[in-house]
Design a protein around this motif. Structure first.
Motif, PDB file in Angstrom:
ATOM      1  N   LEU A  15      27.267  29.682  36.880  1.00  0.00           N
ATOM      2  CA  LEU A  15      27.385  31.305  37.300  1.00  0.00           C
ATOM      3  C   LEU A  15      28.612  31.266  38.051  1.00  0.00           C
ATOM      4  CD1 LEU A  15      23.971  32.399  38.279  1.00  0.00           C
ATOM      5  CD2 LEU A  15      25.642  33.431  36.614  1.00  0.00           C
ATOM      6  N   LEU A  16      28.933  30.342  39.253  1.00  0.00           N
ATOM      7  CA  LEU A  16      29.962  30.313  39.976  1.00  0.00           C
ATOM      8  C   LEU A  16      31.241  30.364  39.268  1.00  0.00           C
ATOM      9  CD1 LEU A  16      30.294  30.311  43.019  1.00  0.00           C
ATOM     10  CD2 LEU A  16      31.095  27.984  42.984  1.00  0.00           C
ATOM     11  N   LEU A  17      31.408  29.576  38.150  1.00  0.00           N
ATOM     12  CA  LEU A  17      32.600  29.401  37.621  1.00  0.00           C
ATOM     13  C   LEU A  17      32.895  30.813  36.798  1.00  0.00           C
ATOM     14  CD1 LEU A  17      34.623  27.531  36.202  1.00  0.00           C
ATOM     15  CD2 LEU A  17      33.403  27.034  34.306  1.00  0.00           C
ATOM     16  N   LEU A  18      31.851  31.394  36.231  1.00  0.00           N
ATOM     17  CA  LEU A  18      32.169  32.583  35.530  1.00  0.00           C
ATOM     18  C   LEU A  18      32.748  33.529  36.603  1.00  0.00           C
ATOM     19  CD1 LEU A  18      28.932  32.845  33.017  1.00  0.00           C
ATOM     20  CD2 LEU A  18      31.231  32.989  32.395  1.00  0.00           C
ATOM     21  N   ILE A  19      31.860  33.533  37.586  1.00  0.00           N
ATOM     22  CA  ILE A  19      32.361  34.750  38.700  1.00  0.00           C
ATOM     23  C   ILE A  19      33.826  34.499  38.900  1.00  0.00           C
ATOM     24  CG2 ILE A  19      32.152  35.461  40.904  1.00  0.00           C
ATOM     25  CD1 ILE A  19      29.256  34.684  40.695  1.00  0.00           C
ATOM     26  N   VAL A  20      34.347  33.152  39.122  1.00  0.00           N
ATOM     27  CA  VAL A  20      35.538  32.865  39.589  1.00  0.00           C
ATOM     28  C   VAL A  20      36.724  33.346  38.303  1.00  0.00           C
ATOM     29  CG1 VAL A  20      37.196  31.132  40.070  1.00  0.00           C
ATOM     30  CG2 VAL A  20      35.055  31.304  41.115  1.00  0.00           C
ATOM     31  N   LEU A  21      36.020  33.071  37.396  1.00  0.00           N
ATOM     32  CA  LEU A  21      36.903  33.448  35.886  1.00  0.00           C
ATOM     33  C   LEU A  21      37.173  34.900  35.649  1.00  0.00           C
ATOM     34  CD1 LEU A  21      36.050  30.714  33.259  1.00  0.00           C
ATOM     35  CD2 LEU A  21      38.251  30.820  34.447  1.00  0.00           C
ATOM     36  N   GLY A  22      35.982  35.676  36.281  1.00  0.00           N
ATOM     37  CA  GLY A  22      36.085  37.145  35.939  1.00  0.00           C
ATOM     38  C   GLY A  22      36.857  37.544  37.017  1.00  0.00           C
ATOM     39  N   ILE A  23      36.916  37.135  38.352  1.00  0.00           N
ATOM     40  CA  ILE A  23      37.765  37.763  39.331  1.00  0.00           C
ATOM     41  C   ILE A  23      39.309  37.460  38.922  1.00  0.00           C
ATOM     42  CG2 ILE A  23      38.203  37.229  41.730  1.00  0.00           C
ATOM     43  CD1 ILE A  23      35.555  36.958  42.251  1.00  0.00           C
ATOM     44  N   ARG A  24      39.320  35.995  38.412  1.00  0.00           N
ATOM     45  CA  ARG A  24      40.893  35.961  37.991  1.00  0.00           C
ATOM     46  C   ARG A  24      41.315  36.816  36.829  1.00  0.00           C
ATOM     47  NH1 ARG A  24      43.448  32.467  34.580  1.00  0.00           N
ATOM     48  NH2 ARG A  24      45.348  31.761  35.394  1.00  0.00           N
ATOM     49  N   PHE A  25      40.331  37.109  35.779  1.00  0.00           N
ATOM     50  CA  PHE A  25      40.855  37.945  34.670  1.00  0.00           C
ATOM     51  C   PHE A  25      41.130  39.512  35.299  1.00  0.00           C
ATOM     52  CE2 PHE A  25      39.651  41.216  31.477  1.00  0.00           C
ATOM     53  CZ  PHE A  25      40.353  40.755  30.699  1.00  0.00           C
ATOM     54  N   LEU A  26      40.335  40.027  36.370  1.00  0.00           N
ATOM     55  CA  LEU A  26      40.395  41.290  36.862  1.00  0.00           C
ATOM     56  C   LEU A  26      41.909  41.175  37.373  1.00  0.00           C
ATOM     57  CD1 LEU A  26      37.067  42.471  38.013  1.00  0.00           C
ATOM     58  CD2 LEU A  26      38.415  43.478  36.324  1.00  0.00           C
ATOM     59  N   TRP A  27      41.890  40.264  38.666  1.00  0.00           N
ATOM     60  CA  TRP A  27      43.320  40.206  39.400  1.00  0.00           C
ATOM     61  C   TRP A  27      44.390  40.071  38.398  1.00  0.00           C
ATOM     62  CZ3 TRP A  27      45.060  41.056  43.806  1.00  0.00           C
ATOM     63  CH2 TRP A  27      46.337  40.595  44.253  1.00  0.00           C
ATOM     64  N   LEU A  28      44.407  39.540  37.150  1.00  0.00           N
ATOM     65  CA  LEU A  28      45.720  39.324  36.343  1.00  0.00           C
ATOM     66  C   LEU A  28      45.993  40.687  35.725  1.00  0.00           C
ATOM     67  CD1 LEU A  28      45.422  35.553  34.917  1.00  0.00           C
ATOM     68  CD2 LEU A  28      46.903  36.563  36.730  1.00  0.00           C
ATOM     69  N   SER A  29      44.785  41.289  35.198  1.00  0.00           N
ATOM     70  CA  SER A  29      44.789  42.455  34.638  1.00  0.00           C
ATOM     71  C   SER A  29      45.389  43.558  35.297  1.00  0.00           C
ATOM     72  CB  SER A  29      43.805  42.981  33.577  1.00  0.00           C
ATOM     73  OG  SER A  29      42.465  42.695  34.347  1.00  0.00           O
ATOM     74  N   ILE A  30      45.275  43.652  36.619  1.00  0.00           N
ATOM     75  CA  ILE A  30      45.728  44.705  37.573  1.00  0.00           C
ATOM     76  C   ILE A  30      47.079  44.536  37.899  1.00  0.00           C
ATOM     77  CG2 ILE A  30      45.417  45.656  39.797  1.00  0.00           C
ATOM     78  CD1 ILE A  30      42.322  44.982  39.576  1.00  0.00           C
ATOM     79  N   THR A  31      47.303  43.271  38.444  1.00  0.00           N
ATOM     80  CA  THR A  31      48.882  42.549  38.768  1.00  0.00           C
ATOM     81  C   THR A  31      49.651  42.297  37.775  1.00  0.00           C
ATOM     82  OG1 THR A  31      48.190  40.333  39.132  1.00  0.00           O
ATOM     83  CG2 THR A  31      47.725  41.676  41.095  1.00  0.00           C
ATOM     84  N   GLN A  32      49.485  41.993  36.592  1.00  0.00           N
ATOM     85  CA  GLN A  32      50.195  41.574  35.793  1.00  0.00           C
ATOM     86  C   GLN A  32      50.254  42.586  34.493  1.00  0.00           C
ATOM     87  OE1 GLN A  32      50.748  37.570  34.745  1.00  0.00           O
ATOM     88  NE2 GLN A  32      50.525  36.999  37.066  1.00  0.00           N
ATOM     89  N   ARG A  33      49.572  43.738  34.925  1.00  0.00           N
ATOM     90  CA  ARG A  33      49.644  44.637  33.659  1.00  0.00           C
ATOM     91  C   ARG A  33      51.122  45.209  33.170  1.00  0.00           C
ATOM     92  NH1 ARG A  33      47.567  50.515  34.246  1.00  0.00           N
ATOM     93  NH2 ARG A  33      47.812  51.226  32.009  1.00  0.00           N
ATOM     94  N   ILE A  34      51.222  45.196  31.881  1.00  0.00           N
ATOM     95  CA  ILE A  34      52.688  45.797  31.419  1.00  0.00           C
ATOM     96  C   ILE A  34      52.601  47.110  30.950  1.00  0.00           C
ATOM     97  CG2 ILE A  34      54.273  45.390  29.266  1.00  0.00           C
ATOM     98  CD1 ILE A  34      53.375  42.369  29.266  1.00  0.00           C
ATOM     99  N   HIS A  35      53.368  47.908  31.715  1.00  0.00           N
ATOM    100  CA  HIS A  35      53.395  49.232  31.322  1.00  0.00           C
ATOM    101  C   HIS A  35      53.956  49.741  30.084  1.00  0.00           C
ATOM    102  CE1 HIS A  35      51.680  50.222  35.467  1.00  0.00           C
ATOM    103  NE2 HIS A  35      52.143  49.083  35.616  1.00  0.00           N
TER     104      HIS A  35
END
Ligand code: SAM
Length: 251
Positions: A15-35
């Motif tokens: 569960l912890l691993l899934l939460i960490v991966l989920g946060i990482r995915f969200l972070w990357l999709s916000i900060t590294q979004r290509i406009h």
């Protein structure tokens, strides 16, 4: 420790691993979004970009590369630069298909062995390309690529080792050339063949100009040292560079 406790720890761990991966995915999709470039949005709102190109954009793993092809094609059409389009290094035709869809009316020349790399070309490679064998990119064939383009008469297949096949297009002028052949020999031969046949204002785009492809970089650098134009870098995923052929002054 009994088995039930182990299973409980394992579940918490997962569960912890899934939460960490989920946060990482969200972070990357916000900060590294290509406009999307403004101009692309504007043209798609005007319904000037066909649906299949919009679908290609959504599926693309390198959107900056796609936008660059689009900007160059738009520029060539707007500036009235005449000449055929060409690709050296086609494989199954993915980038060729994009180029064709961007300018379906242009004659498009496709150069490839359609049987993978040529052993003597490979033998002079260093860096990442020296790990290639003749088997890489060999799982294609010219007939399947031709069929992918619906046997369109303005898509011409030049099957065989480049530069042997170059003579089939020696009388042509080119407006856009995409070189994606990875190695020193075909890139060197391609630049020597296409540059003199490039219309003023036309462009040669070379894919994979990075430290990993030492032979390719050397071929480009040697060639650019012999012409008046400079290299233009494209900040796409695998590092493309462009040579835009100078136009004479008007008048
Ligand atoms: C990286 S792949 C091309 C990928 C392609 N542009 C795509 O969109 O999937 C490199 C291609 O260059 C071709 N190639 C390399 N050296 C060549 C040569 N001397 N003559 C013809 N084709 C060559 C290979 O057969 C291979 O299909």
């Amino acid at each position: 420790m009994d088995t039930a406790l182990w299973i409980q720890y394992l579940t918490y761990g997962l569960l912890l691993l899934l939460i960490v991966l989920g946060i990482r995915f969200l972070w990357l999709s916000i900060t590294q979004r290509i406009h999307h470039p403004e101009q692309w949005i504007f043209r798609s709102q005007q319904r000037k970009i066909p649906d299949d190109l919009l679908a290609l954009e959504r599926r693309s793993d390198d959107r900056i590369r796609l936008y660059n092809f689009w900007f160059q094609t738009e520029r060539i059409i707007k500036e009235g630069i005449t000449g055929d389009f060409a690709e050296l290094g086609v494989y199954k035709g993915d980038s060729a298909w994009l180029i064709h869809r961007l300018a379906p009316d242009r004659t498009l020349h496709l150069f490839d062995t359609f049987a993978g790399f040529y052993q003597p070309d490979l033998s002079m490679e260093t860096g990442e390309a020296s790990t290639y064998t003749w088997r890489d990119f060999a799982d294609t064939d010219a007939g399947a690529v031709k069929a992918r383009f619906g046997n369109t008469p303005n898509v011409l297949i030049h099957e065989g080792w480049f530069p042997d096949t170059a003579e089939e297009a020696e009388d042509c002028t080119f407006a856009l050339v995409h070189m994606d052949a990875d190695l020193y020999q075909p890139v060197k031969a391609g630049l020597a063949f296409f540059y003199p046949r490039l219309a003023p204002g036309g462009v040669i785009i070379v894919h994979d100009y990075t430290h990993k492809w030492e032979g390719l970089m050397r071929a480009v650098d040697e060639f650019v040292a012999s012409i008046p134009e400079c290299l233009v870098h494209v900040p796409d995923r695998f590092g493309s560079v462009m040579i835009l052929k100078n136009k004479p002054l008007p008048g």
